[in-house]
Write a protein that holds these residues in place. Structure first.
Motif, PDB file in Angstrom:
ATOM      1  N   LEU A 191       0.837  -1.203   0.000  1.00 28.32           N
ATOM      2  CA  LEU A 191       0.000   0.000   0.000  1.00 28.32           C
ATOM      3  C   LEU A 191       0.868   1.247   0.000  1.00 28.32           C
ATOM      4  O   LEU A 191       0.569   2.227  -0.697  1.00 28.32           O
ATOM      5  CB  LEU A 191      -0.926  -0.011   1.216  1.00 28.32           C
ATOM      6  CG  LEU A 191      -1.944   1.131   1.319  1.00 28.32           C
ATOM      7  CD1 LEU A 191      -2.816   1.215   0.068  1.00 28.32           C
ATOM      8  CD2 LEU A 191      -2.816   0.959   2.565  1.00 28.32           C
ATOM      9  N   ALA A 192       1.954   1.225   0.769  1.00 30.63           N
ATOM     10  CA  ALA A 192       2.889   2.355   0.759  1.00 30.63           C
ATOM     11  C   ALA A 192       3.530   2.504  -0.610  1.00 30.63           C
ATOM     12  O   ALA A 192       3.635   3.613  -1.157  1.00 30.63           O
ATOM     13  CB  ALA A 192       3.955   2.165   1.829  1.00 30.63           C
ATOM     14  N   LEU A 193       3.950   1.386  -1.210  1.00 32.80           N
ATOM     15  CA  LEU A 193       4.600   1.433  -2.523  1.00 32.80           C
ATOM     16  C   LEU A 193       3.636   1.819  -3.633  1.00 32.80           C
ATOM     17  O   LEU A 193       4.043   2.415  -4.636  1.00 32.80           O
ATOM     18  CB  LEU A 193       5.225   0.076  -2.838  1.00 32.80           C
ATOM     19  CG  LEU A 193       6.398  -0.357  -1.948  1.00 32.80           C
ATOM     20  CD1 LEU A 193       6.836  -1.776  -2.292  1.00 32.80           C
ATOM     21  CD2 LEU A 193       7.565   0.621  -2.087  1.00 32.80           C
ATOM     22  N   SER A 194       2.361   1.490  -3.463  1.00 29.37           N
ATOM     23  CA  SER A 194       1.394   1.772  -4.527  1.00 29.37           C
ATOM     24  C   SER A 194       1.195   3.262  -4.753  1.00 29.37           C
ATOM     25  O   SER A 194       0.720   3.676  -5.812  1.00 29.37           O
ATOM     26  CB  SER A 194       0.052   1.108  -4.214  1.00 29.37           C
ATOM     27  OG  SER A 194      -0.553   1.685  -3.072  1.00 29.37           O
ATOM     28  N   GLU A 195       1.575   4.074  -3.769  1.00 31.46           N
ATOM     29  CA  GLU A 195       1.471   5.516  -3.949  1.00 31.46           C
ATOM     30  C   GLU A 195       2.583   6.055  -4.844  1.00 31.46           C
ATOM     31  O   GLU A 195       2.556   7.214  -5.243  1.00 31.46           O
ATOM     32  CB  GLU A 195       1.500   6.215  -2.587  1.00 31.46           C
ATOM     33  CG  GLU A 195       0.318   5.840  -1.702  1.00 31.46           C
ATOM     34  CD  GLU A 195       0.155   6.781  -0.524  1.00 31.46           C
ATOM     35  OE1 GLU A 195       0.903   7.786  -0.448  1.00 31.46           O
ATOM     36  OE2 GLU A 195      -0.719   6.522   0.314  1.00 31.46           O
ATOM     37  N   ARG A 196       3.550   5.189  -5.156  1.00 35.39           N
ATOM     38  CA  ARG A 196       4.662   5.609  -6.011  1.00 35.39           C
ATOM     39  C   ARG A 196       4.633   4.918  -7.377  1.00 35.39           C
ATOM     40  O   ARG A 196       5.606   4.990  -8.127  1.00 35.39           O
ATOM     41  CB  ARG A 196       5.993   5.326  -5.307  1.00 35.39           C
ATOM     42  CG  ARG A 196       6.181   6.136  -4.013  1.00 35.39           C
ATOM     43  CD  ARG A 196       7.582   5.971  -3.484  1.00 35.39           C
ATOM     44  NE  ARG A 196       7.830   6.746  -2.286  1.00 35.39           N
ATOM     45  CZ  ARG A 196       8.134   8.048  -2.262  1.00 35.39           C
ATOM     46  NH1 ARG A 196       8.209   8.725  -3.394  1.00 35.39           N
ATOM     47  NH2 ARG A 196       8.361   8.662  -1.116  1.00 35.39           N
ATOM     48  N   LEU A 197       3.541   4.249  -7.695  1.00 32.85           N
ATOM     49  CA  LEU A 197       3.432   3.621  -9.008  1.00 32.85           C
ATOM     50  C   LEU A 197       3.355   4.666 -10.101  1.00 32.85           C
ATOM     51  O   LEU A 197       2.886   5.792  -9.881  1.00 32.85           O
ATOM     52  CB  LEU A 197       2.177   2.746  -9.060  1.00 32.85           C
ATOM     53  CG  LEU A 197       2.167   1.471  -8.217  1.00 32.85           C
ATOM     54  CD1 LEU A 197       0.778   0.832  -8.264  1.00 32.85           C
ATOM     55  CD2 LEU A 197       3.223   0.489  -8.703  1.00 32.85           C
ATOM     56  N   THR A 198       3.789   4.299 -11.287  1.00 30.94           N
ATOM     57  CA  THR A 198       3.619   5.202 -12.423  1.00 30.94           C
ATOM     58  C   THR A 198       2.128   5.387 -12.693  1.00 30.94           C
ATOM     59  O   THR A 198       1.303   4.534 -12.345  1.00 30.94           O
ATOM     60  CB  THR A 198       4.287   4.629 -13.676  1.00 30.94           C
ATOM     61  OG1 THR A 198       3.614   3.413 -14.056  1.00 30.94           O
ATOM     62  CG2 THR A 198       5.767   4.344 -13.432  1.00 30.94           C
ATOM     63  N   ALA A 199       1.789   6.483 -13.315  1.00 26.72           N
ATOM     64  CA  ALA A 199       0.384   6.785 -13.588  1.00 26.72           C
ATOM     65  C   ALA A 199      -0.258   5.692 -14.443  1.00 26.72           C
ATOM     66  O   ALA A 199      -1.423   5.329 -14.239  1.00 26.72           O
ATOM     67  CB  ALA A 199       0.272   8.140 -14.278  1.00 26.72           C
ATOM     68  N   ALA A 200       0.505   5.149 -15.405  1.00 27.07           N
ATOM     69  CA  ALA A 200      -0.047   4.142 -16.306  1.00 27.07           C
ATOM     70  C   ALA A 200      -0.396   2.859 -15.549  1.00 27.07           C
ATOM     71  O   ALA A 200      -1.492   2.317 -15.693  1.00 27.07           O
ATOM     72  CB  ALA A 200       0.936   3.843 -17.433  1.00 27.07           C
TER      73      ALA A 200
END
Length: 387
Positions: free
Chosen positions: A295-304
């Motif tokens: 969940l923490a990492l998902s905030e740093r995913l690329t927009a695509a």
């Protein structure tokens, strides 16, 4: 204006990208597991798995799906907390949870049951994850009135302490058997037309949904995003560390102990081969710890990537019902074409094919979910929020 000490979020699209993205990810893993149920039932696995009889590829495929239910139910509790911040506080949230929970229970015993068994009513009614989510939501409707600190204690006590109840076994002819089968002991409950199988005892899941609810304040505007990510990563890392210690002690936390095996990879597999029904303390520490880190990492995913996952996570109930329908149609089409085995089912030869079938099904599911997410954004009908 504050509502019971809660500061409302700005009135806009209230969905949070990271939550929908992670929900989308675990739903795709769920798709893989349910494909396995439809096309690999000839190699059905126990839970925990018998590693001496289960091929490694199938074992890892099954373990990957373990993330689904705990993360989804945690996010359900988190989403309920955020719902209250934009829809009128705890009273409105409790009402929503009651309605949604009852809807899920009805769907479990009707549409979902029919999708799995192709009969209504089925001789055996399997009370599975949708049922468990529904009961958990109804329980949270009452628990959310507790002070946040008390709710934290309740959630941890249930999730980490319920294995102390493993020694309590109630026979079918004893008082309380049906209730205990629903809460903690998998069992068969007599019905007028057959039996109900409590595949997902609900007590630990109530702890999980409560834990998700108490995370809500971390996602309001008062807490900077970087602080939230740090807290999620620390909490997730602490849960994973606690899992390693507790599982390593091999004394409490899972009813099935692990044993070293011939190779390091096989030993790791044995170490994480955990009990899901009901989910053990070890199971919840491992899966929720990883889920919080993700969940923490998902905030740093690329927009695509985030946008793609959000489509699946933005209409979860719609996705769930549709993917079962697609699998049932696939099974029927294969039978019509004479492509099924003597069992009457499609049977593939390797776990790789499970993943390939799931990948192919992603395309129609994505198109349908994209349409539903767009409809939910365009329409003012409040009923769509339940999908």
């Amino acid at each position: 204006m504050s509502l019971g000490g809660i500061v409302p979020l700005p009135h806009r699209s209230h969905r949070i990208a990271s939550i929908d993205a992670l929900r989308g990810l675990v739903m795709l893993l769920m798709l893989v597991d349910h494909v396995r149920e439809f096309v690999y039932l000839h190699a059905q696995v126990r839970d925990p798995m018998d590693l001496g009889a289960t091929p490694a590829g199938l074992a890892w495929t099954r373990i990957a799906s373990h993330l689904c239910a705990p993360v989804f139910i945690l996010l359900t509790g988190l989403s309920a907390s955020l719902y209250g911040r934009t829809h009128g506080g705890r009273a409105a949230t409790a009402t929503f949870l009651l309605k949604r929970g009852l809807l899920l229970i009805v769907l479990e015993v009707t549409l979902v049951s029919f999708a799995w068994t192709a009969s209504l009513p089925p001789p055996t009614l399997y009370l599975q994850v949708i049922w468990a989510i529904g009961i958990s939501m109804i329980a949270l409707a009452g628990l959310l009135w507790l002070p946040r600190a008390a709710l934290v204690v309740v959630a941890l006590a249930i999730m980490l302490g319920h294995n102390a109840l493993d020694g309590i076994a109630i026979a079918p002819d004893q008082t309380g058997y049906a209730l205990w089968s629903i809460l903690h002991q998998r069992g068969l409950i007599p019905l007028p037309w057959g039996v109900a199988r409590t595949s997902y005892p609900v007590l630990p899941w109530i702890g999980v949904i409560a834990a998700g609810y108490v995370l809500g304040p971390w996602f309001c505007g008062a807490l900077p995003a970087e602080d939230r990510r740090r807290r999620l990563a620390i909490l997730g890392g602490a849960a994973l560390a606690a899992f390693v210690v507790l599982r390593g002690l091999n004394a409490y936390g899972d009813p099935v102990p692990w044993q070293p095996r011939a190779t390091m990879v096989d030993t790791v597999l044995a170490f994480i081969n955990l009990t899901k029904y009901p989910p053990s303390a070890d199971f919840l520490l491992a899966t929720l710890g990883l889920g919080l880190v993700l969940l923490a990492l998902s905030e740093r995913l690329t927009a695509a990537i985030s946008g793609w996952l959000q489509i699946f996570g933005g209409a979860p109930l719609f996705f769930y019902l549709l993917h079962l329908l697609l699998l049932r149609i696939l099974q029927a089409a294969a039978a019509e074409a004479g492509l099924v085995a003597s069992s009457g089912r499609i049977e593939v030869d390797s776990p790789v094919q499970i993943w390939l079938i799931a990948a192919v099904l992603c395309f129609p599911l994505y198109a349908a979910c994209r349409w539903m997410v767009g409809l939910k954004r365009r329409t003012s009908w409040s009923g769509l929020i339940y999908l």
